[in-house]
Design a protein around this motif. Structure first.
Motif, PDB file in Angstrom:
ATOM      1  N   ILE A  31       0.834  -1.202   0.000  1.00 24.81           N
ATOM      2  CA  ILE A  31       0.000   0.000   0.000  1.00 24.81           C
ATOM      3  C   ILE A  31       0.869   1.252   0.000  1.00 24.81           C
ATOM      4  O   ILE A  31       0.622   2.189  -0.763  1.00 24.81           O
ATOM      5  CB  ILE A  31      -0.968  -0.002   1.202  1.00 24.81           C
ATOM      6  CG1 ILE A  31      -1.938  -1.179   1.089  1.00 24.81           C
ATOM      7  CG2 ILE A  31      -1.718   1.313   1.298  1.00 24.81           C
ATOM      8  CD1 ILE A  31      -2.706  -1.470   2.368  1.00 24.81           C
ATOM      9  N   ALA A  32       1.901   1.261   0.825  1.00 25.56           N
ATOM     10  CA  ALA A  32       2.796   2.421   0.894  1.00 25.56           C
ATOM     11  C   ALA A  32       3.478   2.669  -0.444  1.00 25.56           C
ATOM     12  O   ALA A  32       3.601   3.822  -0.884  1.00 25.56           O
ATOM     13  CB  ALA A  32       3.836   2.221   1.993  1.00 25.56           C
ATOM     14  N   ALA A  62      -9.284  -0.228  -3.972  1.00 22.02           N
ATOM     15  CA  ALA A  62     -10.359   0.767  -4.087  1.00 22.02           C
ATOM     16  C   ALA A  62     -10.364   1.720  -2.898  1.00 22.02           C
ATOM     17  O   ALA A  62     -10.473   2.944  -3.070  1.00 22.02           O
ATOM     18  CB  ALA A  62     -11.711   0.061  -4.206  1.00 22.02           C
ATOM     19  N   ALA A  63     -10.221   1.183  -1.693  1.00 20.59           N
ATOM     20  CA  ALA A  63     -10.229   2.030  -0.498  1.00 20.59           C
ATOM     21  C   ALA A  63      -9.015   2.948  -0.443  1.00 20.59           C
ATOM     22  O   ALA A  63      -9.142   4.138  -0.128  1.00 20.59           O
ATOM     23  CB  ALA A  63     -10.277   1.159   0.751  1.00 20.59           C
ATOM     24  N   ALA A  64      -7.842   2.429  -0.764  1.00 20.61           N
ATOM     25  CA  ALA A  64      -6.626   3.244  -0.731  1.00 20.61           C
ATOM     26  C   ALA A  64      -6.667   4.327  -1.805  1.00 20.61           C
ATOM     27  O   ALA A  64      -6.250   5.462  -1.578  1.00 20.61           O
ATOM     28  CB  ALA A  64      -5.389   2.365  -0.902  1.00 20.61           C
ATOM     29  N   MET A  65      -7.189   3.984  -2.983  1.00 22.53           N
ATOM     30  CA  MET A  65      -7.302   4.974  -4.054  1.00 22.53           C
ATOM     31  C   MET A  65      -8.286   6.077  -3.673  1.00 22.53           C
ATOM     32  O   MET A  65      -8.036   7.259  -3.914  1.00 22.53           O
ATOM     33  CB  MET A  65      -7.729   4.296  -5.358  1.00 22.53           C
ATOM     34  CG  MET A  65      -7.040   4.809  -6.571  1.00 22.53           C
ATOM     35  SD  MET A  65      -7.575   3.863  -8.014  1.00 22.53           S
ATOM     36  CE  MET A  65      -5.987   3.621  -8.753  1.00 22.53           C
ATOM     37  N   ALA A  66      -9.391   5.693  -3.064  1.00 28.97           N
ATOM     38  CA  ALA A  66     -10.376   6.685  -2.624  1.00 28.97           C
ATOM     39  C   ALA A  66      -9.784   7.591  -1.546  1.00 28.97           C
ATOM     40  O   ALA A  66      -9.931   8.818  -1.597  1.00 28.97           O
ATOM     41  CB  ALA A  66     -11.631   5.988  -2.110  1.00 28.97           C
ATOM     42  N   ALA A  67      -9.095   7.000  -0.582  1.00 30.62           N
ATOM     43  CA  ALA A  67      -8.468   7.791   0.477  1.00 30.62           C
ATOM     44  C   ALA A  67      -7.418   8.733  -0.104  1.00 30.62           C
ATOM     45  O   ALA A  67      -7.326   9.898   0.290  1.00 30.62           O
ATOM     46  CB  ALA A  67      -7.830   6.871   1.515  1.00 30.62           C
ATOM     47  N   ASP A  68      -6.650   8.246  -1.055  1.00 31.28           N
ATOM     48  CA  ASP A  68      -5.638   9.066  -1.720  1.00 31.28           C
ATOM     49  C   ASP A  68      -6.291  10.264  -2.417  1.00 31.28           C
ATOM     50  O   ASP A  68      -5.842  11.400  -2.269  1.00 31.28           O
ATOM     51  CB  ASP A  68      -4.862   8.213  -2.719  1.00 31.28           C
ATOM     52  CG  ASP A  68      -3.817   8.994  -3.494  1.00 31.28           C
ATOM     53  OD1 ASP A  68      -3.173   9.884  -2.901  1.00 31.28           O
ATOM     54  OD2 ASP A  68      -3.634   8.704  -4.688  1.00 31.28           O
ATOM     55  N   ASN A  69      -7.360  10.015  -3.152  1.00 31.93           N
ATOM     56  CA  ASN A  69      -8.044  11.096  -3.875  1.00 31.93           C
ATOM     57  C   ASN A  69      -8.657  12.119  -2.925  1.00 31.93           C
ATOM     58  O   ASN A  69      -8.580  13.328  -3.161  1.00 31.93           O
ATOM     59  CB  ASN A  69      -9.109  10.527  -4.804  1.00 31.93           C
ATOM     60  CG  ASN A  69      -8.508   9.841  -6.011  1.00 31.93           C
ATOM     61  OD1 ASN A  69      -7.423  10.182  -6.453  1.00 31.93           O
ATOM     62  ND2 ASN A  69      -9.206   8.852  -6.529  1.00 31.93           N
ATOM     63  N   CYS A  74      -7.698  12.799   0.218  1.00 34.92           N
ATOM     64  CA  CYS A  74      -6.622  13.542   0.883  1.00 34.92           C
ATOM     65  C   CYS A  74      -5.986  14.551  -0.069  1.00 34.92           C
ATOM     66  O   CYS A  74      -5.690  15.690   0.328  1.00 34.92           O
ATOM     67  CB  CYS A  74      -5.569  12.586   1.416  1.00 34.92           C
ATOM     68  SG  CYS A  74      -6.135  11.635   2.834  1.00 34.92           S
ATOM     69  N   MET A  75      -5.774  14.163  -1.305  1.00 37.55           N
ATOM     70  CA  MET A  75      -5.185  15.098  -2.271  1.00 37.55           C
ATOM     71  C   MET A  75      -6.143  16.251  -2.563  1.00 37.55           C
ATOM     72  O   MET A  75      -5.713  17.403  -2.689  1.00 37.55           O
ATOM     73  CB  MET A  75      -4.827  14.380  -3.572  1.00 37.55           C
ATOM     74  CG  MET A  75      -3.582  13.532  -3.466  1.00 37.55           C
ATOM     75  SD  MET A  75      -2.068  14.491  -3.255  1.00 37.55           S
ATOM     76  CE  MET A  75      -1.798  14.403  -1.505  1.00 37.55           C
ATOM     77  N   ALA A  76      -7.434  15.976  -2.656  1.00 41.67           N
ATOM     78  CA  ALA A  76      -8.413  17.047  -2.883  1.00 41.67           C
ATOM     79  C   ALA A  76      -8.402  18.034  -1.710  1.00 41.67           C
ATOM     80  O   ALA A  76      -8.409  19.260  -1.923  1.00 41.67           O
ATOM     81  CB  ALA A  76      -9.821  16.462  -3.071  1.00 41.67           C
ATOM     82  N   ALA A  77      -8.340  17.521  -0.498  1.00 43.60           N
ATOM     83  CA  ALA A  77      -8.276  18.387   0.679  1.00 43.60           C
ATOM     84  C   ALA A  77      -6.992  19.209   0.683  1.00 43.60           C
ATOM     85  O   ALA A  77      -6.995  20.409   0.989  1.00 43.60           O
ATOM     86  CB  ALA A  77      -8.372  17.553   1.957  1.00 43.60           C
ATOM     87  N   PHE A  78      -5.890  18.576   0.295  1.00 42.08           N
ATOM     88  CA  PHE A  78      -4.611  19.274   0.227  1.00 42.08           C
ATOM     89  C   PHE A  78      -4.671  20.415  -0.786  1.00 42.08           C
ATOM     90  O   PHE A  78      -4.203  21.524  -0.515  1.00 42.08           O
ATOM     91  CB  PHE A  78      -3.512  18.284  -0.132  1.00 42.08           C
ATOM     92  CG  PHE A  78      -2.148  18.905  -0.268  1.00 42.08           C
ATOM     93  CD1 PHE A  78      -1.473  19.372   0.848  1.00 42.08           C
ATOM     94  CD2 PHE A  78      -1.555  19.040  -1.510  1.00 42.08           C
ATOM     95  CE1 PHE A  78      -0.215  19.946   0.730  1.00 42.08           C
ATOM     96  CE2 PHE A  78      -0.299  19.618  -1.638  1.00 42.08           C
ATOM     97  CZ  PHE A  78       0.379  20.069  -0.512  1.00 42.08           C
ATOM     98  N   PHE A  79      -5.259  20.159  -1.947  1.00 41.76           N
ATOM     99  CA  PHE A  79      -5.355  21.200  -2.979  1.00 41.76           C
ATOM    100  C   PHE A  79      -6.260  22.353  -2.526  1.00 41.76           C
ATOM    101  O   PHE A  79      -6.014  23.502  -2.864  1.00 41.76           O
ATOM    102  CB  PHE A  79      -5.843  20.618  -4.297  1.00 41.76           C
ATOM    103  CG  PHE A  79      -4.796  19.773  -4.984  1.00 41.76           C
ATOM    104  CD1 PHE A  79      -3.458  20.123  -4.958  1.00 41.76           C
ATOM    105  CD2 PHE A  79      -5.168  18.617  -5.652  1.00 41.76           C
ATOM    106  CE1 PHE A  79      -2.499  19.336  -5.584  1.00 41.76           C
ATOM    107  CE2 PHE A  79      -4.217  17.833  -6.282  1.00 41.76           C
ATOM    108  CZ  PHE A  79      -2.870  18.188  -6.256  1.00 41.76           C
ATOM    109  N   VAL A  80      -7.294  22.045  -1.774  1.00 36.61           N
ATOM    110  CA  VAL A  80      -8.169  23.102  -1.246  1.00 36.61           C
ATOM    111  C   VAL A  80      -7.390  23.998  -0.283  1.00 36.61           C
ATOM    112  O   VAL A  80      -7.526  25.222  -0.310  1.00 36.61           O
ATOM    113  CB  VAL A  80      -9.423  22.495  -0.549  1.00 36.61           C
ATOM    114  CG1 VAL A  80     -10.150  23.527   0.254  1.00 36.61           C
ATOM    115  CG2 VAL A  80     -10.332  21.864  -1.583  1.00 36.61           C
TER     116      VAL A  80
END
Length: 84
Positions: free
Chosen positions: A32-33, A67-74, A76-82
């Motif tokens: 996962i990492a 699926a869960a890791a990809m969703a979490a990644d997306n 977190c990245m969306a929050a980071f960009f905000v």
């Protein structure tokens, strides 16, 4: 130049994080990492390619974990960009 520095920094950060909290990620933690690191360097396509390369999808819970890791990644990245 700049991309290479960012990519190397991401890999080093992943390795440091693994040393600190890797024990808490379970038996598939290294897979996962590595997939998350690949995603941070090259996007979701790299995540999917890495998951296939390391055999994460072939594990018993692989599809759900990917699926869960990809969703979490997306998320977190969306929050980071905000925040940026």
């Amino acid at each position: 130049g700049t991309f290479a520095v960012g990519a190397v920094g991401t890999v080093v950060g992943t390795l440091v994080a693994w040393k600190v909290v890797g024990h808490a990620m379970g038996t598939l933690g290294a897979m996962i990492a590595s997939c998350l690191c690949a995603s941070y360097v090259g996007g979701s396509l790299n995540f999917a390619a890495c998951a296939q390369c390391v055999g994460l999808e072939a594990t018993e819970q692989g599809g759900a974990i990917v699926a869960a890791a990809m969703a979490a990644d997306n998320i977190c990245m969306a929050a980071f960009f905000v925040i940026l």
